[in-house]
Design an enzyme around this catalytic site. Structure first.
Site, PDB file in Angstrom:
ATOM      1  N   CYS A  72       0.925  -1.654  -0.376  1.00  0.00           N
ATOM      2  CA  CYS A  72      -0.061   0.177   0.229  1.00  0.00           C
ATOM      3  C   CYS A  72       0.758   1.255  -0.043  1.00  0.00           C
ATOM      4  O   CYS A  72       0.910   2.330  -0.586  1.00  0.00           O
ATOM      5  CB  CYS A  72      -1.302   0.133   1.047  1.00  0.00           C
ATOM      6  SG  CYS A  72      -0.528   0.499   2.876  1.00  0.00           S
ATOM      7  N   HIS A 122      -3.088   1.088   7.209  1.00  0.00           N
ATOM      8  CA  HIS A 122      -3.039   0.996   4.881  1.00  0.00           C
ATOM      9  C   HIS A 122      -3.375   2.247   4.686  1.00  0.00           C
ATOM     10  O   HIS A 122      -3.821   3.008   5.523  1.00  0.00           O
ATOM     11  CB  HIS A 122      -4.625   0.326   5.129  1.00  0.00           C
ATOM     12  CG  HIS A 122      -4.749   0.386   3.420  1.00  0.00           C
ATOM     13  ND1 HIS A 122      -3.553  -0.735   2.467  1.00  0.00           N
ATOM     14  CD2 HIS A 122      -5.412   0.759   2.811  1.00  0.00           C
ATOM     15  CE1 HIS A 122      -3.862  -0.650   2.039  1.00  0.00           C
ATOM     16  NE2 HIS A 122      -5.254   0.175   1.547  1.00  0.00           N
ATOM     17  N   HIS A 134      -5.717   1.310  -4.422  1.00  0.00           N
ATOM     18  CA  HIS A 134      -4.481   1.218  -3.760  1.00  0.00           C
ATOM     19  C   HIS A 134      -4.306  -0.229  -3.422  1.00  0.00           C
ATOM     20  O   HIS A 134      -4.653  -0.870  -5.025  1.00  0.00           O
ATOM     21  CB  HIS A 134      -4.945   1.188  -1.922  1.00  0.00           C
ATOM     22  CG  HIS A 134      -6.227   0.072  -2.068  1.00  0.00           C
ATOM     23  ND1 HIS A 134      -6.767  -0.848  -1.058  1.00  0.00           N
ATOM     24  CD2 HIS A 134      -7.565   0.537  -3.092  1.00  0.00           C
ATOM     25  CE1 HIS A 134      -8.184  -1.313  -1.266  1.00  0.00           C
ATOM     26  NE2 HIS A 134      -8.456  -0.816  -2.045  1.00  0.00           N
TER      27      HIS A 134
END
Length: 158
Positions: A72, A122, A134
């Protein structure tokens, strides 16, 4: 010569000049934190968003920063690097480095940080419409997803 070239002589003759006067003679006024910086930030954000979108389908790999595999924060680091901005490596470090903004202020290209118990776990790039680009997890790929949690924070890359 342009009005900008004449600006120093205008200032020296009158001692001061207003923004309206500068605009009236066709000049531009650049102040720290003014529109040109905001425009540059928006341009970088748009470029980073486009770079992230161009990586659609690239496989997730823990610790990877591209150009073919990403985790990520590796995706956000890569996208912003291609846009001319430097970010640190991890999602938490990226959160710490960005200018925090409210959800109502978010714009395409801003970073979206997912949190649990005060820890950022994240990050993605806001694409508009409540969606992010993402690289979610092992076995997945870079993709456009709806924001699935209310425990998010937003950050603008400076």
């Amino acid at each position: 010569m342009s009005a900008q070239t004449h600006l120093p002589s205008l200032l020296s003759r009158t001692g001061a000049v207003s923004a309206l006067t500068i605009a009236a003679v066709g000049g531009s006024l650049v102040l720290p934190g003014g529109a040109p910086e905001a425009h540059a930030t928006a341009a970088h954000a748009t470029k980073a968003l486009n770079v992230a979108a161009s990586k659609k389908g690239s496989p997730y790999r823990y610790g990877a920063t591209g150009p073919h595999r990403f985790d990520c924060s590796g995706l956000t680091l890569y996208a912003y690097k291609k846009a001319g901005k430097k970010l640190p490596r991890t999602a938490q470090q990226q959160y710490n480095r960005t200018r925090h903004i409210r959800a109502s202020q978010r714009q395409r290209g801003d970073l979206v940080f997912f949190q649990a118990r005060g820890y950022v776990y994240h990050v993605g790039i806001y694409a508009g419409g409540g969606r992010i680009w993402h690289s979610p997890k092992t076995g997945s790929v870079v993709k456009l997803s709806k924001i699935w949690s209310k425990s998010v924070r937003y950050g603008r890359v400076r």
